[in-house]
Design a protein around this motif. Structure first.
Motif, PDB file in Angstrom:
ATOM      1  N   PHE A  45     -24.254  43.073  31.855  1.00 52.58           N
ATOM      2  CA  PHE A  45     -23.960  44.487  31.683  1.00 52.58           C
ATOM      3  C   PHE A  45     -25.175  45.385  31.888  1.00 52.58           C
ATOM      4  CE2 PHE A  45     -20.586  42.332  29.349  1.00 52.58           C
ATOM      5  CZ  PHE A  45     -19.485  42.901  29.976  1.00 52.58           C
ATOM      6  N   THR A  46     -26.081  45.004  32.792  1.00 52.98           N
ATOM      7  CA  THR A  46     -27.231  45.873  33.044  1.00 52.98           C
ATOM      8  C   THR A  46     -27.174  46.534  34.416  1.00 52.98           C
ATOM      9  OG1 THR A  46     -28.601  44.043  33.842  1.00 52.98           O
ATOM     10  CG2 THR A  46     -28.785  44.615  31.507  1.00 52.98           C
ATOM     11  N   ALA A  47     -26.183  46.232  35.211  1.00 53.44           N
ATOM     12  CA  ALA A  47     -26.073  46.857  36.534  1.00 53.44           C
ATOM     13  C   ALA A  47     -25.666  48.326  36.400  1.00 53.44           C
ATOM     14  CB  ALA A  47     -25.036  46.120  37.380  1.00 53.44           C
ATOM     15  N   ASN A  48     -26.248  49.171  37.200  1.00 55.68           N
ATOM     16  CA  ASN A  48     -25.881  50.587  37.294  1.00 55.68           C
ATOM     17  C   ASN A  48     -25.978  51.354  35.978  1.00 55.68           C
ATOM     18  OD1 ASN A  48     -25.220  50.226  40.043  1.00 55.68           O
ATOM     19  ND2 ASN A  48     -23.230  49.434  39.444  1.00 55.68           N
ATOM     20  N   THR A  49     -26.895  50.989  35.122  1.00 54.83           N
ATOM     21  CA  THR A  49     -26.986  51.671  33.833  1.00 54.83           C
ATOM     22  C   THR A  49     -27.428  53.115  33.969  1.00 54.83           C
ATOM     23  OG1 THR A  49     -29.217  50.801  33.534  1.00 54.83           O
ATOM     24  CG2 THR A  49     -27.416  49.611  32.462  1.00 54.83           C
ATOM     25  N   ILE A  50     -28.086  53.476  35.060  1.00 59.67           N
ATOM     26  CA  ILE A  50     -28.539  54.859  35.185  1.00 59.67           C
ATOM     27  C   ILE A  50     -27.403  55.818  35.512  1.00 59.67           C
ATOM     28  CG2 ILE A  50     -30.907  54.244  35.793  1.00 59.67           C
ATOM     29  CD1 ILE A  50     -30.215  54.912  38.706  1.00 59.67           C
ATOM     30  N   ILE A  51     -26.259  55.286  35.953  1.00 60.79           N
ATOM     31  CA  ILE A  51     -25.135  56.166  36.280  1.00 60.79           C
ATOM     32  C   ILE A  51     -23.919  55.924  35.384  1.00 60.79           C
ATOM     33  CG2 ILE A  51     -25.819  56.497  38.661  1.00 60.79           C
ATOM     34  CD1 ILE A  51     -23.676  54.435  39.457  1.00 60.79           C
ATOM     35  N   ARG A  52     -24.016  55.009  34.454  1.00 63.67           N
ATOM     36  CA  ARG A  52     -22.878  54.683  33.594  1.00 63.67           C
ATOM     37  C   ARG A  52     -23.107  55.179  32.169  1.00 63.67           C
ATOM     38  NH1 ARG A  52     -19.254  50.818  35.653  1.00 63.67           N
ATOM     39  NH2 ARG A  52     -20.043  49.750  37.480  1.00 63.67           N
ATOM     40  N   ASP A  53     -22.021  55.509  31.526  1.00 61.28           N
ATOM     41  CA  ASP A  53     -22.054  55.845  30.109  1.00 61.28           C
ATOM     42  C   ASP A  53     -22.512  54.602  29.338  1.00 61.28           C
ATOM     43  OD1 ASP A  53     -20.619  55.741  27.381  1.00 61.28           O
ATOM     44  OD2 ASP A  53     -20.496  57.848  27.980  1.00 61.28           O
ATOM     45  N   PRO A  54     -23.357  54.764  28.314  1.00 56.86           N
ATOM     46  CA  PRO A  54     -23.865  53.613  27.571  1.00 56.86           C
ATOM     47  C   PRO A  54     -22.790  52.744  26.920  1.00 56.86           C
ATOM     48  CG  PRO A  54     -24.980  55.631  26.898  1.00 56.86           C
ATOM     49  CD  PRO A  54     -23.916  56.021  27.866  1.00 56.86           C
ATOM     50  N   THR A  55     -21.601  53.272  26.668  1.00 56.51           N
ATOM     51  CA  THR A  55     -20.545  52.466  26.059  1.00 56.51           C
ATOM     52  C   THR A  55     -20.042  51.391  27.012  1.00 56.51           C
ATOM     53  OG1 THR A  55     -18.835  54.046  26.748  1.00 56.51           O
ATOM     54  CG2 THR A  55     -19.802  54.343  24.550  1.00 56.51           C
ATOM     55  N   TRP A  56     -20.425  51.472  28.277  1.00 57.36           N
ATOM     56  CA  TRP A  56     -20.049  50.453  29.252  1.00 57.36           C
ATOM     57  C   TRP A  56     -20.663  49.104  28.899  1.00 57.36           C
ATOM     58  CZ3 TRP A  56     -23.091  47.856  33.022  1.00 57.36           C
ATOM     59  CH2 TRP A  56     -22.349  47.157  33.967  1.00 57.36           C
ATOM     60  N   ARG A  57     -21.785  49.121  28.207  1.00 55.10           N
ATOM     61  CA  ARG A  57     -22.481  47.879  27.850  1.00 55.10           C
ATOM     62  C   ARG A  57     -21.766  47.221  26.675  1.00 55.10           C
ATOM     63  NH1 ARG A  57     -28.323  47.146  28.965  1.00 55.10           N
ATOM     64  NH2 ARG A  57     -27.702  45.492  27.608  1.00 55.10           N
ATOM     65  N   ARG A  58     -20.803  46.379  26.975  1.00 57.24           N
ATOM     66  CA  ARG A  58     -19.993  45.751  25.924  1.00 57.24           C
ATOM     67  C   ARG A  58     -20.739  44.636  25.202  1.00 57.24           C
ATOM     68  NH1 ARG A  58     -16.162  46.703  30.122  1.00 57.24           N
ATOM     69  NH2 ARG A  58     -16.585  44.651  30.970  1.00 57.24           N
ATOM     70  N   ARG A  59     -21.653  43.972  25.854  1.00 53.51           N
ATOM     71  CA  ARG A  59     -22.390  42.876  25.235  1.00 53.51           C
ATOM     72  C   ARG A  59     -23.875  43.222  25.220  1.00 53.51           C
ATOM     73  NH1 ARG A  59     -25.185  38.743  24.956  1.00 53.51           N
ATOM     74  NH2 ARG A  59     -24.874  36.547  24.923  1.00 53.51           N
ATOM     75  N   ASP A  60     -24.522  42.950  24.149  1.00 49.15           N
ATOM     76  CA  ASP A  60     -25.971  43.130  24.039  1.00 49.15           C
ATOM     77  C   ASP A  60     -26.409  44.559  24.362  1.00 49.15           C
ATOM     78  OD1 ASP A  60     -28.650  42.468  23.718  1.00 49.15           O
ATOM     79  OD2 ASP A  60     -28.847  41.687  25.741  1.00 49.15           O
ATOM     80  N   PRO A  61     -25.854  45.553  23.676  1.00 47.31           N
ATOM     81  CA  PRO A  61     -26.170  46.949  24.011  1.00 47.31           C
ATOM     82  C   PRO A  61     -27.637  47.332  23.839  1.00 47.31           C
ATOM     83  CG  PRO A  61     -24.956  46.845  21.962  1.00 47.31           C
ATOM     84  CD  PRO A  61     -24.945  45.462  22.543  1.00 47.31           C
ATOM     85  N   ALA A  62     -28.370  46.617  22.988  1.00 47.05           N
ATOM     86  CA  ALA A  62     -29.779  46.966  22.780  1.00 47.05           C
ATOM     87  C   ALA A  62     -30.727  46.187  23.679  1.00 47.05           C
ATOM     88  CB  ALA A  62     -30.157  46.738  21.320  1.00 47.05           C
TER      89      ALA A  62
END
Length: 95
Positions: free
Chosen positions: A9-26
């Protein structure tokens, strides 16, 4: 240390809402069970990672890393707009 590891869940983080990171958000620090035991760490332990360039806080996750290696994911420490017209830093914070 490997910095910038690609994880699920680290792909495209600069254009995605942070809630997209379902696993390991930190963005946990991956470390071998042997090294974690050596340093008295367990899953969820807070750590400070320090390099020549600076330091950051992270949370430990033991994985199948080779002993002597640690890894942090890419795509964290990104500023995202928040609901109050401000900015929120997503991911690791400087220690």
């Amino acid at each position: 240390m490997s910095a910038g590891e690609r994880r699920s869940f680290t792909a495209n983080t600069i254009i995605r809402d942070p809630t997209w990171r379902r696993r390991d958000p930190a963005g946990a620090l991956h470390i071998s069970p042997r090294d974690a035991q050596r340093y008295g760490l367990t899953d969820g332990s807070p750590v400070r990672v320090t390099t020549e360039r600076g330091s950051a806080r992270a949370t430990v996750e033991t994985t199948n890393m080779q002993p002597g290696h640690i890894s942090l994911p890419n795509g964290l420490g990104v500023d995202q707009p928040d609901s109050g017209a401000g900015v929120k830093r997503v991911g690791r914070q400087r220690a």
